[in-house]
Enzyme design. Structure first.
Site, short mmCIF file in Angstrom:
data_model
loop_
_atom_site.label_atom_id
_atom_site.label_comp_id
_atom_site.label_asym_id
_atom_site.label_seq_id
_atom_site.Cartn_x
_atom_site.Cartn_y
_atom_site.Cartn_z
N HIS A 1 -31.00 -0.39 42.44
CA HIS A 1 -31.71 -0.40 43.36
C HIS A 1 -32.52 -1.47 44.29
O HIS A 1 -32.53 -2.36 44.69
CB HIS A 1 -31.61 0.95 44.03
CG HIS A 1 -30.26 2.23 43.78
ND1 HIS A 1 -31.05 3.13 43.11
CD2 HIS A 1 -29.38 2.58 44.34
CE1 HIS A 1 -29.12 3.42 42.64
NE2 HIS A 1 -28.85 3.46 44.20
N LYS B 1 -22.64 15.17 46.57
CA LYS B 1 -23.66 15.01 45.73
C LYS B 1 -24.36 15.99 44.50
O LYS B 1 -25.13 16.22 45.86
CB LYS B 1 -23.88 13.46 44.77
CG LYS B 1 -22.56 12.91 45.28
CD LYS B 1 -23.25 11.19 44.56
CE LYS B 1 -22.57 10.08 45.64
NZ LYS B 1 -23.39 8.89 44.92
N ARG C 1 -21.01 -3.86 43.80
CA ARG C 1 -21.15 -4.19 42.64
C ARG C 1 -20.06 -4.70 41.95
O ARG C 1 -19.15 -5.24 41.12
CB ARG C 1 -21.66 -3.12 41.45
CG ARG C 1 -22.97 -2.58 41.60
CD ARG C 1 -22.99 -1.00 41.16
NE ARG C 1 -22.55 -0.37 42.36
CZ ARG C 1 -22.61 1.28 42.52
NH1 ARG C 1 -23.72 1.87 41.20
NH2 ARG C 1 -22.19 2.06 43.02
N SER D 1 -26.76 5.25 39.69
CA SER D 1 -28.40 6.41 39.00
C SER D 1 -26.57 7.72 38.20
O SER D 1 -27.02 7.85 37.40
CB SER D 1 -27.83 7.45 40.37
OG SER D 1 -28.71 6.02 40.84
#
Ligand code: ADP
Length: 162
Positions: free
Chosen positions: A18, A42, A92, A130
């Site tokens: 990040h 989440k 990514r 994460s």
């Protein structure tokens, strides 16, 4: 004309991936506003305030970067409210590509002026998320090379039950 970008995300917690995206986006725009999501489905390890504090510490060397909490509503509405010209997202892998292109297209249906600018993740951060960080840390693994120093300390203290 001042160019403003919004970088929305969960950041639970902030990783070096990040941070790399933030540093690169901060070079492309006059102002970068990081919006910490509080209304995602989440389940998060850190509260929005904790996540915001961790990011603020990590970006203190970047004069044109600020951090806000995004408590409710559409991200495009927040972008409009702060006068953002673009939204930043990181890519990514193919999974991100599929997910992110759908979100970007959906956002266009809500506001056709808003552009999403995708920054490719640095090679060394492609695997970093994460959720993986949390999984490794939960089982006592070493994440010190993958997150800023103070984030490592905060994650450790969460799992130590502090
Ligand atoms: P969200 O729940 O909004 O996907 P994340 O915190 O997981 O929130 O990610 C926020 C943004 O940061 C996303 O665009 C994601 O693709 C990007 N990102 C996540 N990890 C990395 C990384 N390792 N390198 C570059 N960008 C990343």
């Amino acid at each position: 004309m001042t160019k403003v970008a919004l970088f929305p995300g969960s950041f639970d917690p902030l990783t070096n991936g990040h941070l790399d995206t933030i540093e690169r986006a901060a070079k492309l725009f006059d102002q970068l506003v990081i919006a910490v999501a509080t209304n995602t489905s989440k389940k998060s390890l850190f509260s929005a305030t904790e996540k915001t504090d961790l990011i603020q510490q990590a970006v203190s060397h970047l004069a044109n970067v600020s951090v806000i909490e995004h408590t409710s509503g559409l991200t495009v509405d927040l972008a409009k409210k702060i006068g953002a010209d673009a939204m930043i997202r990181g890519l990514r892998n193919l999974q991100d590509f599929e997910y992110e292109t759908n979100i970007a297209a959906m956002n266009k249906t809500q506001d056709k002026e808003i552009e999403t600018v995708f920054l490719m993740a640095a090679e060394k951060h492609r695997f970093l998320s994460s959720s993986l960080i949390k999984e490794v840390a939960f089982f006592g693994g070493d994440i010190s090379e993958l997150v800023p120093y103070h984030v490592n300390a905060a994650v450790k203290s969460k799992y130590a039950g502090d």
